[in-house]
Design an enzyme around this catalytic site. Sequence first.
Site, PDB file in Angstrom:
ATOM      1  N   ALA A  62       0.780  -1.285  -0.154  1.00  0.00           N
ATOM      2  CA  ALA A  62      -0.018   0.050   0.029  1.00  0.00           C
ATOM      3  C   ALA A  62       0.922   1.153   0.133  1.00  0.00           C
ATOM      4  O   ALA A  62       2.064   0.991   0.356  1.00  0.00           O
ATOM      5  CB  ALA A  62      -0.743  -0.071   1.366  1.00  0.00           C
ATOM      6  N   GLY A 101       0.353  -5.217   0.583  1.00  0.00           N
ATOM      7  CA  GLY A 101      -0.830  -5.351  -0.212  1.00  0.00           C
ATOM      8  C   GLY A 101      -0.274  -5.905  -1.688  1.00  0.00           C
ATOM      9  O   GLY A 101      -1.258  -6.226  -2.464  1.00  0.00           O
ATOM     10  N   GLU A 104      -0.762  -9.284  -1.088  1.00  0.00           N
ATOM     11  CA  GLU A 104      -2.084  -9.582  -1.173  1.00  0.00           C
ATOM     12  C   GLU A 104      -3.055  -9.362  -2.528  1.00  0.00           C
ATOM     13  O   GLU A 104      -3.799 -10.125  -2.598  1.00  0.00           O
ATOM     14  CB  GLU A 104      -2.696  -8.499  -0.224  1.00  0.00           C
ATOM     15  CG  GLU A 104      -2.305  -8.809   1.260  1.00  0.00           C
ATOM     16  CD  GLU A 104      -2.900  -8.052   2.294  1.00  0.00           C
ATOM     17  OE1 GLU A 104      -2.400  -6.688   2.299  1.00  0.00           O
ATOM     18  OE2 GLU A 104      -3.678  -8.223   3.168  1.00  0.00           O
ATOM     19  N   GLU A 124       3.955  -6.052   7.168  1.00  0.00           N
ATOM     20  CA  GLU A 124       3.167  -5.003   7.802  1.00  0.00           C
ATOM     21  C   GLU A 124       3.568  -4.682   9.265  1.00  0.00           C
ATOM     22  O   GLU A 124       3.421  -3.664   9.816  1.00  0.00           O
ATOM     23  CB  GLU A 124       1.734  -5.262   7.524  1.00  0.00           C
ATOM     24  CG  GLU A 124       1.101  -4.941   6.347  1.00  0.00           C
ATOM     25  CD  GLU A 124       1.288  -6.186   5.406  1.00  0.00           C
ATOM     26  OE1 GLU A 124       2.099  -7.047   5.635  1.00  0.00           O
ATOM     27  OE2 GLU A 124       0.539  -6.144   4.467  1.00  0.00           O
TER      28      GLU A 124
HETATM   29  N1  T1G Z   1       4.748   3.426   0.016  1.00  0.00           N
HETATM   30  C1  T1G Z   1       5.248   4.479  -0.448  1.00  0.00           C
HETATM   31  N2  T1G Z   1       6.576   4.667  -0.645  1.00  0.00           N
HETATM   32  C2  T1G Z   1       7.459   3.682  -0.493  1.00  0.00           C
HETATM   33  C3  T1G Z   1       7.094   2.492  -0.083  1.00  0.00           C
HETATM   34  C4  T1G Z   1       5.666   2.359   0.031  1.00  0.00           C
HETATM   35  N3  T1G Z   1       4.948   1.120   0.463  1.00  0.00           N
HETATM   36  N4  T1G Z   1       8.051   1.622  -0.062  1.00  0.00           N
HETATM   37  C5  T1G Z   1       9.098   2.252  -0.275  1.00  0.00           C
HETATM   38  N5  T1G Z   1       8.636   3.750  -0.533  1.00  0.00           N
HETATM   39  C6  T1G Z   1       9.491   4.624  -1.189  1.00  0.00           C
HETATM   40  C7  T1G Z   1      10.759   5.182  -0.270  1.00  0.00           C
HETATM   41  O1  T1G Z   1      10.018   6.022   0.672  1.00  0.00           O
HETATM   42  C8  T1G Z   1      11.718   5.549  -0.980  1.00  0.00           C
HETATM   43  O2  T1G Z   1      11.211   6.860  -1.488  1.00  0.00           O
HETATM   44  C9  T1G Z   1      11.619   4.827  -2.362  1.00  0.00           C
HETATM   45  O3  T1G Z   1      10.216   4.287  -2.206  1.00  0.00           O
HETATM   46  C10 T1G Z   1      12.743   3.699  -2.338  1.00  0.00           C
HETATM   47  O4  T1G Z   1      12.672   3.069  -1.269  1.00  0.00           O
HETATM   48  C11 T1G Z   1      -2.788  -3.114   3.038  1.00  0.00           C
HETATM   49  C12 T1G Z   1      -1.301  -1.750   4.750  1.00  0.00           C
HETATM   50  C13 T1G Z   1      10.322  -2.227  -1.366  1.00  0.00           C
HETATM   51  C14 T1G Z   1      11.933  -3.332  -0.068  1.00  0.00           C
HETATM   52  O5  T1G Z   1       6.194  -2.431   4.186  1.00  0.00           O
HETATM   53  O6  T1G Z   1      10.465  -2.305   2.120  1.00  0.00           O
HETATM   54  O7  T1G Z   1       0.738  -2.864   2.170  1.00  0.00           O
HETATM   55  O8  T1G Z   1      13.239   8.122  -0.382  1.00  0.00           O
HETATM   56  O9  T1G Z   1      14.866   3.499   0.020  1.00  0.00           O
HETATM   57  O10 T1G Z   1      16.010   0.201  -0.510  1.00  0.00           O
HETATM   58  O11 T1G Z   1      -1.823  -5.060   3.907  1.00  0.00           O
HETATM   59  O12 T1G Z   1      11.256   0.359   0.278  1.00  0.00           O
HETATM   60  O13 T1G Z   1      13.145   7.490  -2.876  1.00  0.00           O
HETATM   61  O14 T1G Z   1      11.473   9.277  -1.829  1.00  0.00           O
HETATM   62  O15 T1G Z   1      13.386   1.578   0.875  1.00  0.00           O
HETATM   63  O16 T1G Z   1      15.284  -0.493  -2.713  1.00  0.00           O
HETATM   64  C15 T1G Z   1       3.710  -2.861   3.147  1.00  0.00           C
HETATM   65  C16 T1G Z   1       8.079  -1.004   2.303  1.00  0.00           C
HETATM   66  C17 T1G Z   1       3.015  -1.322   3.043  1.00  0.00           C
HETATM   67  C18 T1G Z   1       7.331  -2.230   2.132  1.00  0.00           C
HETATM   68  C19 T1G Z   1      12.531  -1.202  -1.564  1.00  0.00           C
HETATM   69  N6  T1G Z   1       5.041  -2.757   2.275  1.00  0.00           N
HETATM   70  N7  T1G Z   1       9.172  -0.723   1.537  1.00  0.00           N
HETATM   71  O17 T1G Z   1      14.103  -1.104  -0.807  1.00  0.00           O
HETATM   72  O18 T1G Z   1      14.444   1.318  -1.519  1.00  0.00           O
HETATM   73  S1  T1G Z   1       1.531  -1.666   4.505  1.00  0.00           S
HETATM   74  C20 T1G Z   1       6.195  -2.335   2.756  1.00  0.00           C
HETATM   75  C21 T1G Z   1      10.366  -1.262   1.444  1.00  0.00           C
HETATM   76  C22 T1G Z   1       0.562  -2.509   3.473  1.00  0.00           C
HETATM   77  C23 T1G Z   1      -1.573  -3.743   3.261  1.00  0.00           C
HETATM   78  C24 T1G Z   1      -0.569  -2.873   3.980  1.00  0.00           C
HETATM   79  C25 T1G Z   1      11.416  -0.960   0.656  1.00  0.00           C
HETATM   80  C26 T1G Z   1      11.646  -1.865  -0.515  1.00  0.00           C
HETATM   81  P1  T1G Z   1      12.342   8.147  -1.633  1.00  0.00           P
HETATM   82  P2  T1G Z   1      13.760   2.190  -0.316  1.00  0.00           P
HETATM   83  P3  T1G Z   1      14.918   0.108  -1.315  1.00  0.00           P
END
Ligand code: T1G
Length: 692
Positions: A62, A101, A104, A124
């Site tokens: 998400a 998500g 999912e 999450e």
């Molecule tokens: N949403 C928005 N921005 C995101 C993002 C996300 N989910 N994930 C990463 N970014 C942005 C981050 O801020 C950075 O921005 C850029 O992407 C590169 O990220 C309903 C509610 C995917 C493994 O927890 O683990 O889904 O600084 O530096 O090292 O059940 O990002 O460039 O402007 O980390 O290559 C669940 C979180 C969400 C994954 C990539 N998903 N992200 O790592 O790059 S909750 C997560 C990561 C959800 C549902 C629930 C990592 C990555 P900027 P980065 P990276």
Amino acid sequence: MSVVGIERHGAVTLIIIDNPPVNALSQAVREGLLSAIVDADGDDECQAILIVCSGRTFIAGADITEFGKPPAEPYLPVVVARIEACKKPVVAAIHGTALGGGFEIALGCHYRIALGSAAVGLPEVHLGLLPGASGTQRLPRLIGAEAAMDMMLSGNPVKADKALESGAIDRVAEVDLLSEAIDFMKECIEQGPRRIRDMEIAAVDARVFDVERKKIAAKTRGLMSPERIIRCVELATKTSFDDGLAGEREMFLECMASSQSDGLRHAFFAERQVAKIPGIAKETSGREVKTVAVIGAGTMGAGIAYNCLAAGFNVTILDNNQEGLERGVKTIKRLCAGGVERGKISDAEMQESLKRFSHAESYADIVGADLVIEAVFESMAFKKEVFGALDKVMKAGAILASNTSTLNIDEIAASTARPQDVIGLHFFSPAHIMRLLEIVRGADTADDVIVSSLALAKKLNKIGVVVGNCFGFVGNRMLYSYGRENQMMLLEGVAPETIDQVLFDWGMAMGPNAVGDLAGLDVGYKVRQERSDLPDDPRFYRIADALAELGRYGQKTGKGIYLYEEGSRKPVPDPEVAVLIAKEARRLGIERRNISDEEIVQRCIYGLVVEGARILEEGIAERSGDIDVIWMNGYGFPRHRGGPMHYADSIGIKHVYETVCEFRERFGAMYWEPPELLKSLADSGGKFADFE
Ligand code: T1G
């Protein structure tokens, strides 16, 4: 530019998501995906649907930037349910990481194919959440309740081969994901849609849930979302799919609204903001660093050298003391062997890394190094001597870094003719484990040296935070306020074990007294002895000084503020210390009293906030989030509270300011004069997060 595109490949409709950088499920993506699915499902010429992503990864979850804002339709569970309801097979083709998500969405598809290098996960829990788009109900049906619970509670991604084994995905593409997915579609068309919601969940012994609760209790220490993940999976084994979904939704919204998730989401973004340095253009390239020389083969030097070796650098460690050098080399080789024993690296990889390792006794052996990290004893005179010598021999353009934890980096740089090449790289002990690296910017430090240091941090799998030059920089400067209040309360009548327990229960990884014994009371004592700018206050760190003067350094001497039985690291209260404290209090004329748990927390934590505010005012930290990142990753501040500055924002700056004013009345302005920034934010209803 549309974030969701459509292409036809014969009877297969391709839905292509293109929302850089990680294809997060923004409102536009959800809307575009839903519309594309409905159209394709209604298109008689389309026999199957393939969901793919452009860029470097499948959907990473998400869009976290939307959290905390009013929810916008279509909601993700609706999109997932509509995918699953398609009359024709829907397949997810995964590369990079399908997370949260994103996974999912893939679980709503009828089949999943992934590149061998891909991974899937439900992280999450790291954000104080739980999978809120039916993951807690679908995954247990697909791979079993226990495997699903493990995946959701660890939050760790699972590589494609393991995901195939568990049944989380159906196929691994060997070479070309798209063409192999198109081929795979033929089988899917023959088999037709296979909906997870219709699958029976494998029977499981109901006791596994309580066993899991006990297993995670110590690790998660009362965090909300792990317990609710277990409850959701329990629901999946006991109720209908739709009842399970309803329970998941309720618990997801509860977690989303929690301060714990707010803190953890702040931590996530703050740790990504630190790499952005105002005033340094994004395209500034760093200097190439392949060979690293470490000066000083003590605990820190050996840890730093090992860290660099494990990250792939060529490393030379240097010490002018033969015995010390041998000890350091032995430590590094032991750490390498430990990596093999723990399965982190193979024996062949260890042998390869040792080929990149050498040791030296003379500067002449390191003249070609791209980066030198000085890790000698914390003495300004000694460091200036080392930098003066390095300045004479090192090649032009070499980066000269000091691992000093408190000393003035400009003064060190002044002992060279190349201050633009000098920077502080403050590692935290143990250097190969602690993720924080304070990058101390000198007045003359060149931009490309700063960029190189941030790149080094990333390569070492550390979080590099650029800080300004002052005594103790950010972390250790604030530690003085935190430790000062601990020391004061000892004199005022609180037992060390009480302070430690109260702060541990509040969320700190370890109480300040146990930390002091772990780090060594002699270390802080020697630094205080060197300082000429300490407060003129006989109470200031009086107990720590008294213990150090008695040779009670902590764990390393078997006793410090606590006693340690032979071979044990468990702190045991020492009646002798209680007598010493009472005697010092009497000598200083301090009236002993009971202090509430609330006051213990407020004095230590608000002490951090006051010093953090001063640091922001002086421009020593770029952002309040940087201070939070430092304290969460270097000092065990609880992540679910988001760091000291975010915590102050979350409980209200006005409340913090009023309490600090009360402490000024009770304990004096020497420590509790509120900084102007704290007052102005309290008056304006602002937050530290707004301060630029
Ligand atoms: N949403 C928005 N921005 C995101 C993002 C996300 N989910 N994930 C990463 N970014 C942005 C981050 O801020 C950075 O921005 C850029 O992407 C590169 O990220 C309903 C509610 C995917 C493994 O927890 O683990 O889904 O600084 O530096 O090292 O059940 O990002 O460039 O402007 O980390 O290559 C669940 C979180 C969400 C994954 C990539 N998903 N992200 O790592 O790059 S909750 C997560 C990561 C959800 C549902 C629930 C990592 C990555 P900027 P980065 P990276």
